[in-house]
Design a protein around this motif. Structure first.
Motif, PDB file in Angstrom:
ATOM      1  N   HIS A 128     -32.777 -41.509 -16.456  1.00 26.65           N
ATOM      2  CA  HIS A 128     -32.708 -41.136 -15.036  1.00 26.65           C
ATOM      3  C   HIS A 128     -33.953 -40.386 -14.569  1.00 26.65           C
ATOM      4  O   HIS A 128     -33.926 -39.798 -13.484  1.00 26.65           O
ATOM      5  N   SER A 129     -35.036 -40.382 -15.330  1.00 23.50           N
ATOM      6  CA  SER A 129     -36.273 -39.720 -14.920  1.00 23.50           C
ATOM      7  C   SER A 129     -37.370 -40.766 -14.720  1.00 23.50           C
ATOM      8  O   SER A 129     -37.392 -41.793 -15.404  1.00 23.50           O
ATOM      9  N   ASN A 130     -38.277 -40.465 -13.781  1.00 22.97           N
ATOM     10  CA  ASN A 130     -39.455 -41.315 -13.566  1.00 22.97           C
ATOM     11  C   ASN A 130     -39.107 -42.652 -12.913  1.00 22.97           C
ATOM     12  O   ASN A 130     -39.867 -43.611 -13.013  1.00 22.97           O
ATOM     13  N   LEU A 131     -37.973 -42.720 -12.234  1.00 24.96           N
ATOM     14  CA  LEU A 131     -37.592 -43.941 -11.515  1.00 24.96           C
ATOM     15  C   LEU A 131     -38.183 -43.892 -10.109  1.00 24.96           C
ATOM     16  O   LEU A 131     -37.484 -43.710  -9.110  1.00 24.96           O
ATOM     17  N   THR A 132     -39.500 -44.072 -10.041  1.00 24.63           N
ATOM     18  CA  THR A 132     -40.219 -43.973  -8.775  1.00 24.63           C
ATOM     19  C   THR A 132     -40.700 -45.344  -8.325  1.00 24.63           C
ATOM     20  O   THR A 132     -40.805 -46.285  -9.121  1.00 24.63           O
ATOM     21  N   LEU A 153     -22.306 -41.643 -11.314  1.00 26.71           N
ATOM     22  CA  LEU A 153     -22.565 -41.605  -9.874  1.00 26.71           C
ATOM     23  C   LEU A 153     -22.104 -40.274  -9.284  1.00 26.71           C
ATOM     24  O   LEU A 153     -21.862 -40.175  -8.070  1.00 26.71           O
ATOM     25  N   ILE A 154     -22.029 -39.259 -10.099  1.00 26.52           N
ATOM     26  CA  ILE A 154     -21.428 -37.998  -9.681  1.00 26.52           C
ATOM     27  C   ILE A 154     -22.134 -37.368  -8.478  1.00 26.52           C
ATOM     28  O   ILE A 154     -21.470 -36.902  -7.539  1.00 26.52           O
ATOM     29  N   PRO A 155     -23.475 -37.346  -8.405  1.00 24.44           N
ATOM     30  CA  PRO A 155     -24.099 -36.742  -7.218  1.00 24.44           C
ATOM     31  C   PRO A 155     -23.751 -37.457  -5.913  1.00 24.44           C
ATOM     32  O   PRO A 155     -23.776 -36.825  -4.853  1.00 24.44           O
ATOM     33  N   LEU A 156     -23.436 -38.743  -5.969  1.00 21.73           N
ATOM     34  CA  LEU A 156     -23.076 -39.485  -4.762  1.00 21.73           C
ATOM     35  C   LEU A 156     -21.590 -39.361  -4.448  1.00 21.73           C
ATOM     36  O   LEU A 156     -21.199 -39.277  -3.285  1.00 21.73           O
ATOM     37  N   PRO A 169     -32.593 -37.258  -3.814  1.00 20.23           N
ATOM     38  CA  PRO A 169     -33.427 -37.902  -4.834  1.00 20.23           C
ATOM     39  C   PRO A 169     -32.626 -38.802  -5.769  1.00 20.23           C
ATOM     40  O   PRO A 169     -33.105 -39.875  -6.159  1.00 20.23           O
ATOM     41  N   PHE A 170     -31.418 -38.394  -6.119  1.00 18.10           N
ATOM     42  CA  PHE A 170     -30.581 -39.243  -6.977  1.00 18.10           C
ATOM     43  C   PHE A 170     -30.198 -40.524  -6.243  1.00 18.10           C
ATOM     44  O   PHE A 170     -30.243 -41.622  -6.816  1.00 18.10           O
ATOM     45  N   ARG A 171     -29.828 -40.398  -4.976  1.00 19.77           N
ATOM     46  CA  ARG A 171     -29.503 -41.593  -4.186  1.00 19.77           C
ATOM     47  C   ARG A 171     -30.705 -42.544  -4.149  1.00 19.77           C
ATOM     48  O   ARG A 171     -30.559 -43.768  -4.289  1.00 19.77           O
ATOM     49  N   ASP A 172     -31.894 -41.978  -3.966  1.00 25.09           N
ATOM     50  CA  ASP A 172     -33.105 -42.811  -3.930  1.00 25.09           C
ATOM     51  C   ASP A 172     -33.311 -43.539  -5.253  1.00 25.09           C
ATOM     52  O   ASP A 172     -33.708 -44.715  -5.282  1.00 25.09           O
ATOM     53  N   LYS A 173     -33.058 -42.855  -6.376  1.00 24.99           N
ATOM     54  CA  LYS A 173     -33.189 -43.497  -7.689  1.00 24.99           C
ATOM     55  C   LYS A 173     -32.232 -44.683  -7.812  1.00 24.99           C
ATOM     56  O   LYS A 173     -32.602 -45.763  -8.290  1.00 24.99           O
ATOM     57  N   MET A 174     -30.987 -44.465  -7.414  1.00 26.73           N
ATOM     58  CA  MET A 174     -30.005 -45.547  -7.523  1.00 26.73           C
ATOM     59  C   MET A 174     -30.367 -46.713  -6.602  1.00 26.73           C
ATOM     60  O   MET A 174     -30.172 -47.883  -6.958  1.00 26.73           O
ATOM     61  N   ARG A 175     -30.902 -46.419  -5.428  1.00 26.40           N
ATOM     62  CA  ARG A 175     -31.350 -47.496  -4.525  1.00 26.40           C
ATOM     63  C   ARG A 175     -32.489 -48.298  -5.154  1.00 26.40           C
ATOM     64  O   ARG A 175     -32.547 -49.522  -5.035  1.00 26.40           O
ATOM     65  N   ALA A 195     -20.754 -47.840  -9.484  1.00 26.99           N
ATOM     66  CA  ALA A 195     -22.138 -48.064  -9.051  1.00 26.99           C
ATOM     67  C   ALA A 195     -22.261 -49.304  -8.190  1.00 26.99           C
ATOM     68  O   ALA A 195     -22.964 -49.311  -7.166  1.00 26.99           O
ATOM     69  N   GLU A 196     -21.597 -50.368  -8.581  1.00 24.31           N
ATOM     70  CA  GLU A 196     -21.770 -51.635  -7.856  1.00 24.31           C
ATOM     71  C   GLU A 196     -21.151 -51.585  -6.464  1.00 24.31           C
ATOM     72  O   GLU A 196     -21.576 -52.330  -5.579  1.00 24.31           O
ATOM     73  N   LYS A 197     -20.208 -50.692  -6.244  1.00 22.19           N
ATOM     74  CA  LYS A 197     -19.701 -50.513  -4.880  1.00 22.19           C
ATOM     75  C   LYS A 197     -20.802 -49.975  -3.970  1.00 22.19           C
ATOM     76  O   LYS A 197     -20.934 -50.401  -2.818  1.00 22.19           O
ATOM     77  N   PHE A 198     -21.592 -49.037  -4.484  1.00 21.13           N
ATOM     78  CA  PHE A 198     -22.725 -48.542  -3.699  1.00 21.13           C
ATOM     79  C   PHE A 198     -23.767 -49.635  -3.527  1.00 21.13           C
ATOM     80  O   PHE A 198     -24.305 -49.833  -2.430  1.00 21.13           O
ATOM     81  N   MET A 199     -24.079 -50.349  -4.610  1.00 21.45           N
ATOM     82  CA  MET A 199     -25.141 -51.346  -4.549  1.00 21.45           C
ATOM     83  C   MET A 199     -24.804 -52.490  -3.601  1.00 21.45           C
ATOM     84  O   MET A 199     -25.692 -53.037  -2.943  1.00 21.45           O
ATOM     85  N   GLU A 200     -23.540 -52.858  -3.526  1.00 20.69           N
ATOM     86  CA  GLU A 200     -23.147 -53.897  -2.564  1.00 20.69           C
ATOM     87  C   GLU A 200     -23.530 -53.485  -1.151  1.00 20.69           C
ATOM     88  O   GLU A 200     -23.977 -54.312  -0.349  1.00 20.69           O
ATOM     89  N   GLY A 201     -23.377 -52.206  -0.842  1.00 21.95           N
ATOM     90  CA  GLY A 201     -23.758 -51.724   0.482  1.00 21.95           C
ATOM     91  C   GLY A 201     -25.255 -51.653   0.689  1.00 21.95           C
ATOM     92  O   GLY A 201     -25.723 -51.660   1.839  1.00 21.95           O
ATOM     93  N   TRP A 202     -26.005 -51.584  -0.405  1.00 22.17           N
ATOM     94  CA  TRP A 202     -27.464 -51.519  -0.296  1.00 22.17           C
ATOM     95  C   TRP A 202     -28.112 -52.902  -0.302  1.00 22.17           C
ATOM     96  O   TRP A 202     -29.326 -53.010  -0.113  1.00 22.17           O
ATOM     97  N   GLY A 203     -27.346 -53.947  -0.577  1.00 19.96           N
ATOM     98  CA  GLY A 203     -27.867 -55.301  -0.402  1.00 19.96           C
ATOM     99  C   GLY A 203     -28.172 -56.075  -1.667  1.00 19.96           C
ATOM    100  O   GLY A 203     -28.400 -57.278  -1.610  1.00 19.96           O
ATOM    101  N   ARG A 204     -28.207 -55.441  -2.849  1.00 21.24           N
ATOM    102  CA  ARG A 204     -28.477 -56.178  -4.079  1.00 21.24           C
ATOM    103  C   ARG A 204     -27.734 -55.529  -5.241  1.00 21.24           C
ATOM    104  O   ARG A 204     -27.821 -54.317  -5.436  1.00 21.24           O
ATOM    105  N   VAL A 205     -27.032 -56.369  -6.008  1.00 19.49           N
ATOM    106  CA  VAL A 205     -26.360 -55.920  -7.226  1.00 19.49           C
ATOM    107  C   VAL A 205     -27.054 -56.608  -8.394  1.00 19.49           C
ATOM    108  O   VAL A 205     -26.899 -57.817  -8.593  1.00 19.49           O
ATOM    109  N   PRO A 206     -27.852 -55.896  -9.182  1.00 20.61           N
ATOM    110  CA  PRO A 206     -28.609 -56.540 -10.263  1.00 20.61           C
ATOM    111  C   PRO A 206     -27.689 -57.039 -11.377  1.00 20.61           C
ATOM    112  O   PRO A 206     -26.555 -56.564 -11.532  1.00 20.61           O
ATOM    113  N   PRO A 207     -28.159 -57.980 -12.187  1.00 19.53           N
ATOM    114  CA  PRO A 207     -27.423 -58.361 -13.400  1.00 19.53           C
ATOM    115  C   PRO A 207     -27.170 -57.124 -14.261  1.00 19.53           C
ATOM    116  O   PRO A 207     -27.994 -56.197 -14.285  1.00 19.53           O
TER     117      PRO A 207
END
Length: 398
Positions: A128-132, A153-156, A169-175, A195-207
């Motif tokens: 969870h570090s350096n995800l920039t 997904l605790i911070p969200l 910042p955590f939300r940004d990492k997950m996005r 996690a995938e419930k959030f990702m569905e709202g962001w537009g892409r759910v990765p493999p």
């Protein structure tokens, strides 16, 4: 099989010299596994001045220092300049610079990766570090692929449990993981679903894959425990950072209700954040209620304390995985925990589950366990997920 692997070690560098958390231990397990494999391995570390690349020899030397087989070296001038950093962090960063295969300013990161790593390498970020944007863009720009682990997904989902400054910042990492990861590694099906419930709202759910984390039960050594602990009769323990989601207030309320007849309760963990009410209660004389706060125990001392207890108590309100109850079961302790879905997934039917809304059930179970301590010879030890099985799943990624 990829032409090479690139493991991000930024978290391990920053936390050098500190007691390892669950996420720290995952990054450590990946470092050990990848060093043992035949695939060429490199490590990436972010510092205040740019990026450092370690080759396989440098990563082995880094692991030797993390594991205290080799001492960290002296602090160099660059590591002295940023303020408010521990000496251990400064020494670790200084050594990483000395071990570097290459080091570059931020703008040169894509060029360094393209020059050193073969096409099709896989970048693993499990801390969870350096995800920039810079790092993820440089990986794809140098023909690498990205495998990122999501632990929780605790911070969200529970922002009140976290420091306010880490939530966005955590939300940004997950996005970014949602947008850029070629694969996501989840520690549980529960984490994946959330996690995938959030990702569905962001537009892409990765493999994605789910790979339960391995457990390594430390050897118990009672000689490392502090002298004078009240261990003669039945006692209880809870293990974890003293933060809101661990719900220590619930246990303190129970011990208040039990009063002077309460068995000893050992709260094992360092103080965290957003928990001033609990800290204030712990700062009061609690000995009359038999509550003791212990921090900084070695893994061996903690294992001995857990192994000898009448029960390990985990009233957590949220968890990503749950190493402490898993390890308590593996040490032969009885476990009483909140009925979180992830506990059911990882621990099966071995604990006693009790919702924290049912304080009566908690009190009743604690009293029953106090009156009937477990018999060591009758303990059927729990065998948790193994790192071997974890990596059999993860390393099938193509």
């Amino acid at each position: 099989m990829p032409g090479a692997r690139l493991l991000d070690l930024t978290r391990s560098l920053r936390r050098a010299g500190r007691i390892a958390t669950g996420v720290d231990r995952v990054e450590h397990a990946y470092l050990e596994q990848f060093l043992a494999d035949d695939v060429p391995l490199f490590g990436l570390v972010r510092t205040p001045y740019g990026y450092i690349l370690l080759d396989q020899n440098g990563m082995q030397d880094f692991l030797d220092r993390i594991d205290a087989r080799v001492p960290w070296g002296e602090v160099d001038l660059l590591s002295r300049l940023p303020r408010r950093r521990s000496i251990a962090h400064q020494r670790a960063e200084s050594d990483v610079r000395r071990l570097a295969r290459a080091q570059v300013l931020p703008s040169r990161l894509p060029k360094m990766l393209s020059e050193v790593l073969p096409e099709g390498y896989v970048y693993f970020n499990v801390g969870h570090s350096n995800l920039t944007d810079r790092v993820l863009g440089a990986i794809h720009g140098s023909d690498g692929r990205i495998a990122a682990m999501v632990h929780d997904l605790i911070p969200l989902e529970h922002p009140a449990f976290q420091r306010a400054e880490i939530i966005e910042p955590f939300r940004d990492k997950m996005r970014r993981i949602s947008a850029s990861a070629d694969w996501v590694i989840y520690n549980s099906n529960d984490t994946r679903e959330r996690a995938e419930k959030f990702m569905e709202g962001w537009g892409r759910v990765p493999p994605a894959i789910v790979a339960h984390l391995g457990s390594e039960v430390p050897r118990a050594d009672a000689s490392q425990l502090p002298k004078g602990l009240a261990l003669e009769g039945p006692y209880f323990v809870t293990v974890g950072t003293i933060e809101p989601r661990k719900n220590h207030a619930f246990l303190l309320d129970i011990w208040d209700e039990l009063g002077a007849a309460a068995p000893p309760l050992f709260i094992c963990g360092s103080r965290g954040w957003n928990n001033e009410g609990v800290f204030a209660r712990l700062d009061q004389p609690l000995v009359e209620n038999n509550v003791y706060e212990l921090s900084g125990l070695s893994d061996q001392a903690l294992a001995a304390l857990v192994q000898g207890c009448a029960g390990a108590l985990f009233p957590s309100l949220a968890e990503g995985y749950g190493f402490p109850p898993l390890e308590a079961l593996a040490l032969g302790s009885r476990v009483l925990c909140n009925d979180l879905p992830v506990f059911g997934e990882i621990l099966g039917n071995r604990p006693v589950y009790a919702p924290v809304s049912d304080r009566y059930l908690w009190i009743n179970t604690i009293k029953n366990w106090e009156e009937s301590p477990p018999q060591a010879q009758n303990v059927d030890l729990f065998v948790g997920p193994s790192w071997s099985d974890h990596f059999k799943t993860v390393l099938r990624l193509r």
